[in-house]
Design a protein around this motif. Structure first.
Motif, PDB file in Angstrom:
ATOM      1  N   UNK A 166      10.623  18.805  -6.860  1.00 37.59           N
ATOM      2  CA  UNK A 166      11.460  17.846  -6.155  1.00 37.59           C
ATOM      3  C   UNK A 166      11.003  17.619  -4.717  1.00 37.59           C
ATOM      4  N   UNK A 167      10.468  18.655  -4.068  1.00 39.77           N
ATOM      5  CA  UNK A 167       9.997  18.487  -2.691  1.00 39.77           C
ATOM      6  C   UNK A 167       8.807  17.542  -2.631  1.00 39.77           C
ATOM      7  N   UNK A 168       7.891  17.692  -3.594  1.00 44.61           N
ATOM      8  CA  UNK A 168       6.722  16.815  -3.623  1.00 44.61           C
ATOM      9  C   UNK A 168       7.123  15.398  -4.007  1.00 44.61           C
ATOM     10  N   UNK A 169       8.085  15.279  -4.922  1.00 44.95           N
ATOM     11  CA  UNK A 169       8.575  13.954  -5.314  1.00 44.95           C
ATOM     12  C   UNK A 169       9.143  13.238  -4.092  1.00 44.95           C
ATOM     13  N   UNK A 170       9.936  13.956  -3.336  1.00 39.88           N
ATOM     14  CA  UNK A 170      10.526  13.368  -2.125  1.00 39.88           C
ATOM     15  C   UNK A 170       9.448  12.969  -1.129  1.00 39.88           C
ATOM     16  N   UNK A 171       8.432  13.825  -0.982  1.00 41.26           N
ATOM     17  CA  UNK A 171       7.351  13.538  -0.029  1.00 41.26           C
ATOM     18  C   UNK A 171       6.589  12.275  -0.417  1.00 41.26           C
ATOM     19  N   UNK A 172       6.271  12.144  -1.701  1.00 43.24           N
ATOM     20  CA  UNK A 172       5.517  10.976  -2.164  1.00 43.24           C
ATOM     21  C   UNK A 172       6.356   9.712  -2.057  1.00 43.24           C
TER      22      UNK A 172
END
Length: 281
Positions: A166-172
């Motif tokens: 979820x953190x990477x999804x938010x970042x992208x």
């Protein structure tokens, strides 16, 4: 009578010896010249289709069939080209007799040239100066290869999207849609991520493999939660609680990109750890 038989026998023996000793005349071998065939030529004989570039498809569009030139590297000079119905070449310096010029017309944005019109095909595919500018040759094999590459890229992007946390999804997605991600649920983020990966797989994979994406998102989250703040001129980051300066943004650099790079320094790593604790509380 015996003498006649003996003489006849000697003559037959002599004739036999002559036949044996007579050398055989060598046969003259005539070498046939190898004529060029379509199999030996690199030019493939087939029907070819040409299309106008761009999205417009006029009812008819005529391109130049005369007063055009092609630079011949072997000869070292430009050669004049002309498409003539009664000639077996497009090079004017090789033409013989009268020259009955033929027009080249695209109908509804396309032109189909049968395999029998090799001269016109070569003019359009090899020599014409407007090739790949005004028109292009449609090549199904190349088109299929490009489509396969695009499909495989989409599969790679979608597979990567399914495996992101979820953190990477938010970042992208923050790169794609900005601060809206803060108000979206995890399901909404996942849905929009998959749509983004399918629509623009190359950019998506580039962002996923960019290590600064996560750090930029980290800095933006810290700013949104007022743990740190960015000055109005976007030149300085400081603590949100006491306004103590953390770093100065280099000239002509995006502030959060500069912050991501700064987080990798010794001083920045300490601040990163401090911010991380506050974000998790």
């Amino acid at each position: 009578m015996a003498k006649k038989k003996e003489t006849k026998k000697e003559m037959e023996t002599a004739n036999d010896l002559m036949e044996v000793q007579t050398p055989e005349q060598p046969k003259t071998v005539v070498k046939e010249e190898s004529l060029p065939t379509s199999k030996n030529s690199s030019w493939e004989i087939k029907d070819r289709m040409y299309r106008l570039t761009g999205s417009k498809k006029p009812l008819s569009r005529m391109i130049r069939s005369a007063n055009i030139y092609w630079f011949d590297e072997e000869k070292g000079y430009e050669r004049e080209l002309k498409y003539c119905q009664n000639q077996r070449t497009v090079f004017v310096d090789e033409m013989k007799g009268d020259q009955r010029m033929e027009h080249i017309i695209f109908r509804n944005g396309m032109l189909v040239v049968e395999k029998e019109k090799t001269i016109l095909q070569k003019l359009l595919s090899l020599y014409h100066p407007e090739r790949d500018v005004t028109f292009y040759e449609e090549k199904p094999a190349v088109k299929a290869a490009n489509e396969v590459e695009i499909i495989e890229l989409e599969i790679d992007a979608l597979t990567a999207a399914r495996n992101l946390d979820i953190d990477m999804i938010e970042a992208v997605m923050r790169v794609e849609i900005g601060s809206k991600v803060s108000k979206m649920s995890s399901k909404e983020l996942k849905r929009d991520l998959l749509i983004f990966a399918k629509k623009n797989p190359a950019l998506f994979l580039e962002l996923v493999n960019d290590e600064n994406v996560v750090l930029r998102n980290f800095g933006i989250r810290a700013t949104e939660m007022r743990i740190i703040k960015l000055s109005s001129d976007q030149r300085t980051f400081s603590w949100g609680s006491n306004d103590r300066k953390l770093m100065t943004v280099p000239f002509d650099e995006h502030p959060y990109t500069a912050l991501a790079h700064w987080f990798k320094t010794d001083e920045g790593m300490e601040i990163y750890t401090n911010i991380e604790k506050r974000l998790n509380n």
